[in-house]
Motif scaffolding. Structure first.
Motif, PDB file in Angstrom:
ATOM      1  N   SER A 143     -17.383 -39.862 -18.761  1.00  0.00           N
ATOM      2  CA  SER A 143     -18.139 -38.665 -18.447  1.00  0.00           C
ATOM      3  C   SER A 143     -18.120 -37.697 -19.621  1.00  0.00           C
ATOM      4  CB  SER A 143     -17.552 -37.989 -17.229  1.00  0.00           C
ATOM      5  OG  SER A 143     -17.282 -38.960 -16.266  1.00  0.00           O
ATOM      6  N   GLY A 144     -17.047 -37.741 -20.387  1.00  0.00           N
ATOM      7  CA  GLY A 144     -17.008 -36.923 -21.587  1.00  0.00           C
ATOM      8  C   GLY A 144     -16.792 -35.448 -21.336  1.00  0.00           C
ATOM      9  N   GLY A 145     -16.537 -35.095 -20.095  1.00  0.00           N
ATOM     10  CA  GLY A 145     -16.396 -33.678 -19.771  1.00  0.00           C
ATOM     11  C   GLY A 145     -15.180 -33.044 -20.416  1.00  0.00           C
ATOM     12  N   GLY A 146     -14.105 -33.819 -20.537  1.00  0.00           N
ATOM     13  CA  GLY A 146     -12.890 -33.283 -21.146  1.00  0.00           C
ATOM     14  C   GLY A 146     -13.135 -32.953 -22.596  1.00  0.00           C
ATOM     15  N   ALA A 147     -13.705 -33.928 -23.299  1.00  0.00           N
ATOM     16  CA  ALA A 147     -13.977 -33.721 -24.719  1.00  0.00           C
ATOM     17  C   ALA A 147     -14.966 -32.574 -24.896  1.00  0.00           C
ATOM     18  CB  ALA A 147     -14.521 -35.002 -25.332  1.00  0.00           C
ATOM     19  N   LEU A 148     -16.013 -32.582 -24.101  1.00  0.00           N
ATOM     20  CA  LEU A 148     -17.014 -31.533 -24.258  1.00  0.00           C
ATOM     21  C   LEU A 148     -16.437 -30.153 -23.961  1.00  0.00           C
ATOM     22  CD1 LEU A 148     -20.090 -33.347 -22.680  1.00  0.00           C
ATOM     23  CD2 LEU A 148     -19.830 -32.700 -25.068  1.00  0.00           C
ATOM     24  N   SER A 149     -15.568 -30.089 -22.971  1.00  0.00           N
ATOM     25  CA  SER A 149     -15.056 -28.772 -22.595  1.00  0.00           C
ATOM     26  C   SER A 149     -13.961 -28.306 -23.545  1.00  0.00           C
ATOM     27  CB  SER A 149     -14.533 -28.792 -21.169  1.00  0.00           C
ATOM     28  OG  SER A 149     -13.380 -29.576 -21.070  1.00  0.00           O
ATOM     29  N   ALA A 150     -13.405 -29.232 -24.334  1.00  0.00           N
ATOM     30  CA  ALA A 150     -12.373 -28.826 -25.288  1.00  0.00           C
ATOM     31  C   ALA A 150     -12.954 -27.923 -26.362  1.00  0.00           C
ATOM     32  CB  ALA A 150     -11.711 -30.037 -25.917  1.00  0.00           C
ATOM     33  N   VAL A 151     -14.264 -27.874 -26.400  1.00  0.00           N
ATOM     34  CA  VAL A 151     -14.948 -26.954 -27.295  1.00  0.00           C
ATOM     35  C   VAL A 151     -14.424 -25.537 -27.083  1.00  0.00           C
ATOM     36  CG1 VAL A 151     -17.185 -25.838 -27.640  1.00  0.00           C
ATOM     37  CG2 VAL A 151     -17.030 -28.310 -27.494  1.00  0.00           C
ATOM     38  N   ALA A 196     -15.150 -35.590 -14.136  1.00  0.00           N
ATOM     39  CA  ALA A 196     -15.637 -35.780 -15.497  1.00  0.00           C
ATOM     40  C   ALA A 196     -14.577 -35.393 -16.527  1.00  0.00           C
ATOM     41  CB  ALA A 196     -16.901 -34.973 -15.718  1.00  0.00           C
ATOM     42  N   ASP A 197     -13.346 -35.144 -16.071  1.00  0.00           N
ATOM     43  CA  ASP A 197     -12.212 -34.861 -16.961  1.00  0.00           C
ATOM     44  C   ASP A 197     -12.199 -33.467 -17.566  1.00  0.00           C
ATOM     45  OD1 ASP A 197     -10.837 -37.358 -16.796  1.00  0.00           O
ATOM     46  OD2 ASP A 197     -12.402 -38.230 -18.052  1.00  0.00           O
ATOM     47  N   VAL A 198     -12.996 -32.576 -17.052  1.00  0.00           N
ATOM     48  CA  VAL A 198     -12.907 -31.207 -17.561  1.00  0.00           C
ATOM     49  C   VAL A 198     -11.526 -30.673 -17.185  1.00  0.00           C
ATOM     50  CG1 VAL A 198     -13.861 -28.884 -17.427  1.00  0.00           C
ATOM     51  CG2 VAL A 198     -15.382 -30.858 -17.349  1.00  0.00           C
ATOM     52  N   ASN A 199     -10.919 -29.979 -18.105  1.00  0.00           N
ATOM     53  CA  ASN A 199      -9.583 -29.452 -17.869  1.00  0.00           C
ATOM     54  C   ASN A 199      -9.539 -28.598 -16.609  1.00  0.00           C
ATOM     55  OD1 ASN A 199      -7.480 -27.184 -18.223  1.00  0.00           O
ATOM     56  ND2 ASN A 199      -6.837 -28.754 -19.657  1.00  0.00           N
ATOM     57  N   SER A 252     -13.530 -40.366 -23.564  1.00  0.00           N
ATOM     58  CA  SER A 252     -12.809 -40.794 -22.361  1.00  0.00           C
ATOM     59  C   SER A 252     -11.485 -40.051 -22.176  1.00  0.00           C
ATOM     60  CB  SER A 252     -12.554 -42.306 -22.408  1.00  0.00           C
ATOM     61  OG  SER A 252     -11.560 -42.581 -23.361  1.00  0.00           O
ATOM     62  N   ILE A 253     -11.218 -39.111 -23.047  1.00  0.00           N
ATOM     63  CA  ILE A 253      -9.920 -38.431 -23.006  1.00  0.00           C
ATOM     64  C   ILE A 253      -9.746 -37.609 -21.725  1.00  0.00           C
ATOM     65  CG2 ILE A 253     -10.714 -36.378 -24.260  1.00  0.00           C
ATOM     66  CD1 ILE A 253      -8.001 -36.528 -25.812  1.00  0.00           C
ATOM     67  N   GLY A 254      -8.507 -37.575 -21.243  1.00  0.00           N
ATOM     68  CA  GLY A 254      -8.228 -36.894 -19.980  1.00  0.00           C
ATOM     69  C   GLY A 254      -7.638 -35.503 -20.158  1.00  0.00           C
ATOM     70  N   GLN A 255      -6.708 -35.156 -19.290  1.00  0.00           N
ATOM     71  CA  GLN A 255      -6.211 -33.780 -19.219  1.00  0.00           C
ATOM     72  C   GLN A 255      -5.376 -33.342 -20.422  1.00  0.00           C
ATOM     73  OE1 GLN A 255      -6.835 -31.316 -16.875  1.00  0.00           O
ATOM     74  NE2 GLN A 255      -8.314 -32.635 -15.836  1.00  0.00           N
ATOM     75  N   ALA A 256      -4.997 -34.279 -21.294  1.00  0.00           N
ATOM     76  CA  ALA A 256      -4.196 -33.880 -22.461  1.00  0.00           C
ATOM     77  C   ALA A 256      -5.070 -33.292 -23.567  1.00  0.00           C
ATOM     78  CB  ALA A 256      -3.409 -35.075 -22.996  1.00  0.00           C
ATOM     79  N   VAL A 257      -6.372 -33.322 -23.357  1.00  0.00           N
ATOM     80  CA  VAL A 257      -7.291 -32.940 -24.425  1.00  0.00           C
ATOM     81  C   VAL A 257      -7.078 -31.500 -24.906  1.00  0.00           C
ATOM     82  CG1 VAL A 257      -9.134 -32.281 -22.821  1.00  0.00           C
ATOM     83  CG2 VAL A 257      -9.699 -32.886 -25.140  1.00  0.00           C
ATOM     84  N   GLN A 258      -6.850 -30.607 -23.958  1.00  0.00           N
ATOM     85  CA  GLN A 258      -6.786 -29.188 -24.299  1.00  0.00           C
ATOM     86  C   GLN A 258      -5.708 -28.891 -25.325  1.00  0.00           C
ATOM     87  OE1 GLN A 258      -9.217 -28.483 -22.370  1.00  0.00           O
ATOM     88  NE2 GLN A 258      -9.631 -26.462 -23.248  1.00  0.00           N
ATOM     89  N   SER A 259      -4.494 -29.360 -25.036  1.00  0.00           N
ATOM     90  CA  SER A 259      -3.389 -29.015 -25.933  1.00  0.00           C
ATOM     91  C   SER A 259      -3.571 -29.678 -27.300  1.00  0.00           C
ATOM     92  CB  SER A 259      -2.050 -29.411 -25.309  1.00  0.00           C
ATOM     93  OG  SER A 259      -2.100 -30.718 -24.827  1.00  0.00           O
TER      94      SER A 259
END
Ligand SMILES: Nc1nc2c(ncn2[C@@H]2O[C@H](COP(=O)(O)OP(=O)(O)OP(=O)(O)O)[C@@H](O)[C@H]2O)c(=O)[nH]1
Ligand SMILES: Nc1nc2c(ncn2[C@@H]2O[C@H](COP(=O)(O)OP(=O)(O)OP(=O)(O)O)[C@@H](O)[C@H]2O)c(=O)[nH]1
Ligand SMILES: [Mg+2]
Ligand SMILES: [Mg+2]
Lengths: 306, 306
Positions: free
Chosen positions: A255-263, A42-45, A224-231
């Motif tokens: 899945s939106g997990g990356g975006a959601l977890s960037a919180v 789901a793309d969570v970091n 839909s953003i992937g692993q670059a979301v965090q930075s």
């Protein structure tokens, strides 16, 4: 349902707890492995996935557990708690106030859905009787003002912008002043897309920010953003005072997990999600209820201290 | 002991224990670099498979040998199996007095219209004339966005306004290009989610009605696991929604945008090519017309392994 696939994989992992006769470290490891795989898909970091895993292991420490503890329940609660923490449960966002101007600035990466979301946000409040308006401070993207103008016109929301001016800070300030004088309550400032590698554009964002002194900065993220979301999320937070997040395009299969977890990098809660291209494809977001739905649980609000 | 084994053994075959000591970390690295989880898993499996039939030399380190094999696997994925030479195809079409047509498609906000402008600029550098077709008749400002590019690039834009059948726009544009002897028609399309059936059917219709020379899928390098799902479904829909008695066709190649936003997290390039098996024709590396580049496979592989 939004994030349905992630929910299914977590539920599936947790169901192993029901079918195993004993719950020991081995079973927990298997469950955690499956949950981690679901989160990664789901793309969570990946760093967040690891820390979730570690945290759950800490909560469910088999050596420390008193005899008779209900381990299944404990694991369930730990998973619920970690997911809520990842999604920023307990963080408060700015609440616009009636009868005075609330200046809201939208920022985010290129194409994330800022302009579309500005109108949805304005429409959301307009429908409830607020006096809302839109300002286009994007002087870079071709057709940006036309886009905002057409959206605003469709929603019958007043707008401000310029085809010729090239200084976004000036346009934004002029627009805000005008709308303040006209007693608008929700004054929305749309800005150009940018990313952290573009230093000059980050400075520009800070100039717009200084010019309008917003009550709230909303970071708009594509689901839909992937692993670059965090930075990227961290860089935005560092440059301007991001107060909340809106995750877009959750009508797709993302899945939106990356975006959601960037919180967790912005320490700002998700306040709305975008679920389509139309004005009312927009839903308020509540973390606890969301995670409950995600895990197919009943009301768990009593189980965690927020 | 595994360290000793890996450093001081005699020539020998590798076993599961060896793989378990190096592969998980490499897998994690790939995921951190934004390779989709299922693709990372496949790459790791294929490395194990190749390595299990090779012998580790006395002086080879296990880590080094596995890395080398992974680099080879990644190169193999990225190496184009088919070449797309747009300039040659344009020239061939011109020789037959026919405009060469290119359709750009993809999900919302990825950079289709901007890539269209960049492609126009690139073709102009080779002295080809371009007609831009405003085939996004859906999103507010889409037509004006292309008109701005048309003015900047001094190239005509064929448009029929909003809410008309995009296939008719494409048809009209090709007819006009034939009449005015434009060398290339580039057809913009509205962004759409891969699960949105009616919109996917409309795209398939546009493509089958107009039989363009080239169908390019535009994706973002910043996309996570959703990228392969987008690509798979776009390709599948084009095939599935082919009218009866028509030859089916899918996506010919890729443009991967926003490479400038991801630093070394270049994994989407691998995932997308792995999924489709078609080449990345261009990458987008910024927001100006010149920011269209040819991908360098070795740079991508080095970034992934760094
Ligand atoms: N399917 C879907 N599309 C969306 C959603 N939100 C925005 N979009 C689409 O995403 C695309 C980009 O949206 P914009 O609002 O232009 O994005 P932006 O962030 O303003 O883009 P820039 O100003 O160029 O940085 C458009 O095609 C929108 O219609 C959503 O929730 N669902
Ligand atoms: N940094 C960067 N931005 C890009 C690149 N390509 C496009 N963009 C930006 O991404 C945003 C969206 O680009 P568009 O070309 O409008 O995207 P689109 O796919 O046509 O969007 P829709 O038509 O709304 O679906 C704009 O702000 C572009 O400037 C790129 O390679 N790098
Ligand atoms: Mg915009
Ligand atoms: Mg477009």
């Amino acid at each position: 349902m939004v994030l349905g696939e992630l929910g299914a994989s977590i539920k599936n992992a947790l169901s192993k707890l029901q079918t195993s006769p004993v719950i020991d470290e081995e079973v927990l490891d298997m469950v955690l492995k499956e949950i981690s795989a679901g989160l990664l898909r789901a793309d969570v970091n990946i760093k967040i996935v690891k820390s979730i895993k570690d945290n759950i292991k800490k909560i469910v420490d088999f050596e420390e557990l008193a005899a008779g503890t209900n381990k299944r329940k404990l694991i369930h609660q730990a998973v619920f708690k970690e997911l809520c923490a990842m999604l920023g449960s307990g963080l408060n966002s700015y609440q616009p106030q009636r009868g005075r101007p609330n200046v809201i600035m939208f920022v985010g990466l290129q194409g994330s859905g800022k302009t579309t979301t500005c109108t949805k946000y304005a429409w959301h409040y307009a429908r409830k009787g607020w006096r809302t308006c839109l300002i286009c401070a994007d002087t870079f993207r071709a057709g940006a003002f036309d886009q905002l103008k057409q959206n605003a016109t469709k929603a019958k929301i007043p707008f401000y912008g310029s085809y010729t001016d090239t200084d976004p800070a000036k346009i934004a300030a002029d627009g805000v002043n005008q709308f303040k004088a006209e007693n608008y309550e929700i004054i929305i400032v749309d800005t150009s897309g940018r990313h952290m590698q573009q230093e000059a554009l980050f400075e520009e964002m800070q100039q717009v920010n200084a010019a309008v002194d917003p009550d709230e900065v909303i970071f708009v993220m594509d689901s839909s953003i992937g692993q670059a979301v965090q930075s990227q999320a961290e860089a935005f937070k560092k440059a301007v005072d991001v107060g909340s997040v809106i995750v877009t395009k959750l009508d797709g299969h993302a899945s939106g997990g990356g975006a959601l977890s960037a919180v967790s990098s912005t320490r700002s809660p998700v306040i709305f999600i975008g679920t389509g291209e139309h004005m009312d494809d927009f839903e308020p977001f509540d973390v606890n209820r969301f995670v409950q739905r995600l895990l197919g649980m009943g009301d768990m609000t009593g189980l965690i201290d927020t | 002991t595994s360290w000793l084994r890996s450093h001081f053994g005699t020539a020998r075959e590798l076993d599961d224990e060896d793989f378990a000591s190096v592969i998980p970390r490499l897998r994690e690295k790939l995921i951190t670099k934004n390779v989709a989880v299922e693709v990372a898993d496949d790459v790791c499996k294929s490395v194990e498979k190749t390595m299990s039939s090779t012998k580790l030399g006395t002086f080879d380190s296990l880590q080094g040998a596995v890395e080398k094999s992974m680099i080879e696997a990644l190169r193999r994925i990225l190496r184009p199996k088919r070449e797309i030479n747009i300039l040659r195809e344009v020239a061939a079409s011109k020789a037959k007095n026919r405009p060469y047509s290119i359709v750009l498609c993809g999900v919302n906000g990825v950079g289709k219209s901007t890539s269209l402008a960049k492609l126009t600029y690139w073709l102009q550098q080779s002295n080809y004339s371009v007609l831009i077709a405003a085939g996004d008749t859906f999103r507010g400002g889409a037509v004006e966005q292309l008109e701005v590019h048309g003015r900047c690039l001094n190239t005509p834009v064929f448009q029929m306004g909003y809410a008309v059948d995009p296939s008719a726009v494409a048809k009209g544009a090709i007819a006009q290009a034939t009449k005015t002897n434009a060398d290339v028609v580039i057809i913009d399309t509205a962004g759409r989610m891969q699960d949105h059936e009616s919109r996917m059917r409309a795209l398939a219709k546009l493509i089958h009605d107009n039989q363009p020379g080239l169908v390019l899928f535009v994706g973002e390098a910043i996309v996570g696991n959703n990228g392969i799902d987008q690509l798979r479904k776009f390709n599948q829909c084009l095939h599935d929604f082919t009218p009866m008695n028509c030859p089916t066709r899918g996506i010919d190649g890729l443009i991967l945008t926003k490479f400038d936003t991801i630093d070394d997290k270049v994994g989407a390039a691998v995932s997308m090519v792995y999924e489709l098996g078609q080449p990345i024709v261009f990458v987008g590396v910024g927001q100006t017309y010149q920011d269209l580049k040819v991908i360098e496979e070795d740079v991508v592989v080095s970034a992934l392994m760094a």
